[in-house]
Write an enzyme that holds these catalytic residues in place. Structure first.
Site, PDB file in Angstrom:
ATOM      1  N   LYS A   1     -75.915  44.072 -25.012  1.00  0.00           N
ATOM      2  CA  LYS A   1     -75.913  45.349 -26.178  1.00  0.00           C
ATOM      3  C   LYS A   1     -77.140  45.575 -26.797  1.00  0.00           C
ATOM      4  O   LYS A   1     -77.587  46.496 -27.047  1.00  0.00           O
ATOM      5  CB  LYS A   1     -74.788  44.874 -27.105  1.00  0.00           C
ATOM      6  CG  LYS A   1     -73.376  45.049 -26.578  1.00  0.00           C
ATOM      7  CD  LYS A   1     -72.500  44.963 -27.390  1.00  0.00           C
ATOM      8  CE  LYS A   1     -71.078  44.770 -26.718  1.00  0.00           C
ATOM      9  NZ  LYS A   1     -70.048  44.679 -27.592  1.00  0.00           N
TER      10      LYS A   1
ATOM     11  N   ASP B   1     -68.361  50.456 -30.746  1.00  0.00           N
ATOM     12  CA  ASP B   1     -67.820  49.307 -31.169  1.00  0.00           C
ATOM     13  C   ASP B   1     -67.737  49.426 -32.783  1.00  0.00           C
ATOM     14  O   ASP B   1     -66.382  48.979 -33.196  1.00  0.00           O
ATOM     15  CB  ASP B   1     -68.755  48.027 -31.109  1.00  0.00           C
ATOM     16  CG  ASP B   1     -68.547  47.308 -29.632  1.00  0.00           C
ATOM     17  OD1 ASP B   1     -67.696  47.537 -29.023  1.00  0.00           O
ATOM     18  OD2 ASP B   1     -69.515  46.639 -29.425  1.00  0.00           O
TER      19      ASP B   1
ATOM     20  N   ALA C   1     -71.773  41.830 -31.581  1.00  0.00           N
ATOM     21  CA  ALA C   1     -70.620  42.553 -32.044  1.00  0.00           C
ATOM     22  C   ALA C   1     -70.685  42.797 -33.311  1.00  0.00           C
ATOM     23  O   ALA C   1     -70.206  43.581 -34.237  1.00  0.00           O
ATOM     24  CB  ALA C   1     -69.217  42.077 -31.616  1.00  0.00           C
TER      25      ALA C   1
HETATM   26  P1  NAP Z   1     -73.085  37.290 -28.711  1.00  0.00           P
HETATM   27  O1  NAP Z   1     -74.381  38.584 -29.090  1.00  0.00           O
HETATM   28  O2  NAP Z   1     -73.291  36.361 -27.630  1.00  0.00           O
HETATM   29  O3  NAP Z   1     -72.915  36.371 -30.190  1.00  0.00           O
HETATM   30  C1  NAP Z   1     -72.166  35.375 -30.202  1.00  0.00           C
HETATM   31  C2  NAP Z   1     -72.034  35.111 -31.573  1.00  0.00           C
HETATM   32  O4  NAP Z   1     -71.104  33.830 -31.471  1.00  0.00           O
HETATM   33  C3  NAP Z   1     -73.215  34.442 -32.263  1.00  0.00           C
HETATM   34  O5  NAP Z   1     -72.987  34.794 -33.635  1.00  0.00           O
HETATM   35  C4  NAP Z   1     -73.168  32.792 -31.974  1.00  0.00           C
HETATM   36  O6  NAP Z   1     -73.839  31.919 -33.218  1.00  0.00           O
HETATM   37  C5  NAP Z   1     -71.587  32.465 -32.109  1.00  0.00           C
HETATM   38  N1  NAP Z   1     -71.132  31.561 -31.615  1.00  0.00           N
HETATM   39  C6  NAP Z   1     -71.252  30.995 -30.045  1.00  0.00           C
HETATM   40  N2  NAP Z   1     -70.762  29.880 -29.988  1.00  0.00           N
HETATM   41  C7  NAP Z   1     -70.486  28.978 -31.325  1.00  0.00           C
HETATM   42  C8  NAP Z   1     -70.127  28.042 -31.759  1.00  0.00           C
HETATM   43  N3  NAP Z   1     -69.848  26.896 -30.997  1.00  0.00           N
HETATM   44  N4  NAP Z   1     -69.963  27.915 -33.201  1.00  0.00           N
HETATM   45  C9  NAP Z   1     -70.165  28.665 -33.678  1.00  0.00           C
HETATM   46  N5  NAP Z   1     -70.730  29.976 -33.589  1.00  0.00           N
HETATM   47  C10 NAP Z   1     -71.032  30.127 -32.249  1.00  0.00           C
HETATM   48  O7  NAP Z   1     -71.719  37.846 -28.491  1.00  0.00           O
HETATM   49  P2  NAP Z   1     -71.169  39.328 -28.995  1.00  0.00           P
HETATM   50  O8  NAP Z   1     -71.261  40.426 -28.225  1.00  0.00           O
HETATM   51  O9  NAP Z   1     -71.235  39.120 -30.564  1.00  0.00           O
HETATM   52  O10 NAP Z   1     -69.495  38.874 -28.972  1.00  0.00           O
HETATM   53  C11 NAP Z   1     -69.011  38.060 -29.649  1.00  0.00           C
HETATM   54  C12 NAP Z   1     -67.348  37.812 -29.357  1.00  0.00           C
HETATM   55  O11 NAP Z   1     -66.724  39.061 -29.722  1.00  0.00           O
HETATM   56  C13 NAP Z   1     -67.046  37.788 -27.868  1.00  0.00           C
HETATM   57  O12 NAP Z   1     -65.827  36.649 -27.644  1.00  0.00           O
HETATM   58  C14 NAP Z   1     -66.467  38.991 -27.411  1.00  0.00           C
HETATM   59  O13 NAP Z   1     -65.545  38.865 -26.523  1.00  0.00           O
HETATM   60  C15 NAP Z   1     -65.933  39.595 -28.620  1.00  0.00           C
HETATM   61  N6  NAP Z   1     -65.760  41.007 -28.815  1.00  0.00           N
HETATM   62  C16 NAP Z   1     -64.919  41.627 -28.804  1.00  0.00           C
HETATM   63  C17 NAP Z   1     -64.991  43.065 -28.971  1.00  0.00           C
HETATM   64  C18 NAP Z   1     -63.589  43.790 -28.994  1.00  0.00           C
HETATM   65  O14 NAP Z   1     -63.633  44.871 -28.602  1.00  0.00           O
HETATM   66  N7  NAP Z   1     -62.483  43.093 -29.418  1.00  0.00           N
HETATM   67  C19 NAP Z   1     -65.966  43.789 -28.876  1.00  0.00           C
HETATM   68  C20 NAP Z   1     -67.261  43.088 -28.713  1.00  0.00           C
HETATM   69  C21 NAP Z   1     -67.215  41.630 -28.747  1.00  0.00           C
HETATM   70  P3  NAP Z   1     -75.341  31.868 -32.697  1.00  0.00           P
HETATM   71  O15 NAP Z   1     -76.325  32.820 -32.990  1.00  0.00           O
HETATM   72  O16 NAP Z   1     -75.724  30.628 -33.551  1.00  0.00           O
HETATM   73  O17 NAP Z   1     -75.634  31.605 -31.275  1.00  0.00           O
END
Ligand code: NAP
Length: 273
Positions: free
Chosen positions: A69, A105, A133
């Site tokens: 993204k 989003d 996200a």
């Molecule tokens: P991303 O850019 O990879 O960001 C991941 C986030 O999760 C970061 O803030 C990361 O923190 C944190 N994280 C990962 N492992 C962790 C842990 N063990 N403890 C604490 N924090 C942790 O991913 P994203 O695109 O933002 O997506 C995040 C989630 O949202 C995913 O599960 C995705 O499926 C969901 N999502 C849902 C929708 C929907 O339509 N419902 C849309 C988009 C995304 P760090 O910065 O410290 O690594």
């Protein structure tokens, strides 16, 4: 049987468990549009080549998911002021070889909140996570007039988002206080994804009242939502955001109003398989 041409794709890595093909193909069938949507596993090192190929293809466009993204910002020819401000895109429109980035989003998240009866205007909101996200979620909350507080596991990433958007940075030390004082908590971290026993918060730490939204949708009832509902808080799962962001992308590609109920049912059915 008629062979349908692929006209839209998801680029993600991994892409295998995505609900988007089920959701979009159900919508295309319902609308009588002879086209299909497919998920493609695109590792980061192949993203630029895939975008190049997209320009010369008959695809209407693509959706982007983890981890593309933010990287895709550099690969499009233009984007709306909103997507630029958010610093993340999840949808690309292919306009005769010219690529335009969108972020559905943020409005998808807002539609899901409102559908669940939560108007964030004037609320104190605690957001967990600072990934792709979180950018759309925080931007939407701010536009709606919420007071947004942000915590992330890696503080530097949270600081960067807070500085860019003018949000309130929350340290590990202050997290519990801010969670309890918030009336809407939003989890945008991937904690809980695929693990119904895992929560981003330690046991017992929840808002004193209000809503808890988890944008993770696999499982639909995450531990965070289960704990929140057991405490009498209103839970909002991630399916609403998924369906609404998809519906907005489909409308951008086809110009047609997407059948939200059909898409939700298809996603739910796929989740149960
Ligand atoms: P991303 O850019 O990879 O960001 C991941 C986030 O999760 C970061 O803030 C990361 O923190 C944190 N994280 C990962 N492992 C962790 C842990 N063990 N403890 C604490 N924090 C942790 O991913 P994203 O695109 O933002 O997506 C995040 C989630 O949202 C995913 O599960 C995705 O499926 C969901 N999502 C849902 C929708 C929907 O339509 N419902 C849309 C988009 C995304 P760090 O910065 O410290 O690594």
């Amino acid at each position: 049987m008629e062979q349908l041409e692929t006209r839209a794709c998801l680029f993600a890595h991994p892409a295998k468990h995505s609900l988007s093909p089920a959701m979009h193909n159900a919508a295309l069938g319902f609308l009588g549009i002879a086209a299909r949507y497919e998920a493609r596993d695109v590792p980061p090192e192949s993203l630029a080549a895939e975008f190049k190929a997209l320009r010369n293809s008959s695809l209407w466009g693509v959706n982007l998911s983890i981890p593309h993204k933010e990287a895709a910002l550099e690969l499009v020819d233009g984007m709306g002021v909103e997507a630029r401000a958010m610093g993340a895109i999840n949808t690309v429109l292919n306009q005769n070889g010219s690529l335009h980035g969108l972020n559905t989003d943020a409005p998808g998240f807002m539609a899901a909140l409102l559908e669940a009866g939560c108007n964030p205007s004037g609320l104190v909101v605690m957001v967990l996570g600072a990934g792709g996200a979180a950018r759309g979620v925080c931007w939407a909350l701010q536009q709606a007039g919420a007071e947004v507080h942000l915590w992330n596991r890696s503080p530097a990433r949270a600081r960067q988002l807070c500085d860019g958007f003018g949000l309130n940075f929350v340290s590990d030390f202050d997290l519990e206080t801010h969670v309890r004082a918030s009336s809407l908590l939003v989890n945008t971290t991937s904690v809980g994804l695929g693990n119904p026993l895992e929560s981003p918060l330690s046991d017992g730490i929840l808002p004193n009242s209000g809503w808890v939204c988890d944008i993770v949708y696999r499982p639909l009832e995450t531990k965070l939502l289960k704990d929140a509902r057991a405490r009498g808080l209103t839970g909002i799962d991630g399916l609403g955001m998924l369906v609404h962001q998809g519906a907005l992308a489909l409308k951008a590609w086809t110009g047609r109003d997407a059948p939200v109920k059909v898409m939700r049912q298809a996603a739910l059915t796929q989740l149960k398989t």
